[in-house]
Write an enzyme that holds these catalytic residues in place. Structure first.
Site, PDB file in Angstrom:
ATOM      1  CG  ASP A 107     -57.244 -65.705 -52.102  1.00 22.62           C
ATOM      2  OD1 ASP A 107     -56.524 -66.542 -51.825  1.00 22.62           O
ATOM      3  OD2 ASP A 107     -57.222 -64.614 -51.935  1.00 22.62           O
ATOM      4  CE1 TYR A 108     -65.608 -71.612 -53.805  1.00 19.39           C
ATOM      5  CE2 TYR A 108     -66.569 -69.644 -52.662  1.00 19.39           C
ATOM      6  CZ  TYR A 108     -66.479 -70.963 -53.436  1.00 19.39           C
ATOM      7  OH  TYR A 108     -67.904 -71.389 -53.531  1.00 19.39           O
TER       8      TYR A 108
END
Length: 245
Positions: free
Chosen positions: A102-103
């Site tokens: 994820d970011y």
């Protein structure tokens, strides 16, 4: 061995769909023989030509990146955000991430241009073991952690058994550090699992992927995998031992 159209696409000759059209129209040769079947597979030693022009196959590359937070696990982003391939400005081959982080999650990410290797590691059947370290709000009770170990119901189904350890806690700040070992790869799985027991993630890092770890690397740094590491990962996945917890 990889599909002929995929090799042509990877070489930058045409898109995958256009490569299929080139094959069907008899414009592709392998070792001097015209190929019109889409199921044809080739190796790195095969001589491929499109319209009599040789296709140069890329050398297979394998990298380990310590992905920082705030970076997209992709090769491009339409919003102009930093992506993982930005950390490899001098690599000519078109590498891409194996799976994703994820970011706002940091940690170990593999990048390669080897499609077969990537599929082997990401296919659910092989269950690559992944180890995450999560800082969560609150201090989970033992029974809550046992729920995660047995498997917990999420909106996309029950999770597989996991190994969960409470490694440290801070009663004053009301936070805890939890190590989660699993072999599934659902979207934002660790975050959703911990939120399901009432302890949302404040910070998340993937420390191990199969037999690989981040030793010797700082965030944003990378290294090339050794041939032994690549072979070891491939062997473990093919024998099904890589997912054992």
């Amino acid at each position: 061995m990889e599909r002929l159209q995929k090799v042509i696409a990877h070489a930058g000759i045409a898109s995958r769909r256009k490569a299929e059209e080139l094959i069907l129209n008899g414009r592709v040769k392998v070792n001097g023989k015209t190929i019109k079947e889409l199921g044809t597979k080739v190796s790195t030693t095969d001589k491929i030509e499109v319209d009599e022009v040789p296709v140069v196959q890329e050398e297979k590359k394998y990298f380990l990146l310590y992905k920082p937070r705030g970076v997209i696990s992709a090769v491009s982003d339409d919003k102009g955000r930093k992506v993982v391939t930005d950390f490899f400005p001098n690599i000519e081959e078109r590498i891409y991430p194996v799976g994703r982080l994820d970011y706002d999650t940091s940690g170990l990410l593999i990048l390669t241009n080897d499609g077969e290797f990537s599929n082997l590691l990401t296919h659910p059947r092989y269950g690559v073991k992944k180890v995450y370290i999560a800082k969560v709000k609150g201090i989970p009770a033992k029974e809550a952690l046992k729920k995660l170990e047995r498997g917990i119901h999420l909106e996309d189904g029950k999770t597989a058994p996991a190994k969960v350890n409470l490694t440290s806690l801070d009663k004053r700040k009301g936070t805890a550090i939890i190590e989660v070992t699993l072999h599934e790869g659902r979207n934002r799985q660790v975050r959703r699992m911990l939120e399901a027991i009432g302890h949302p993630v404040m910070k998340l890092k993937r420390e191990q992927y199969g037999s690989l770890n981040l030793h010797g690397l700082n965030a944003g740094e990378s290294r090339e995998l050794t041939l032994h590491e690549v072979k070891h990962l491939r062997t473990l996945a093919q024998t099904g031992k890589i997912g054992h917890i």
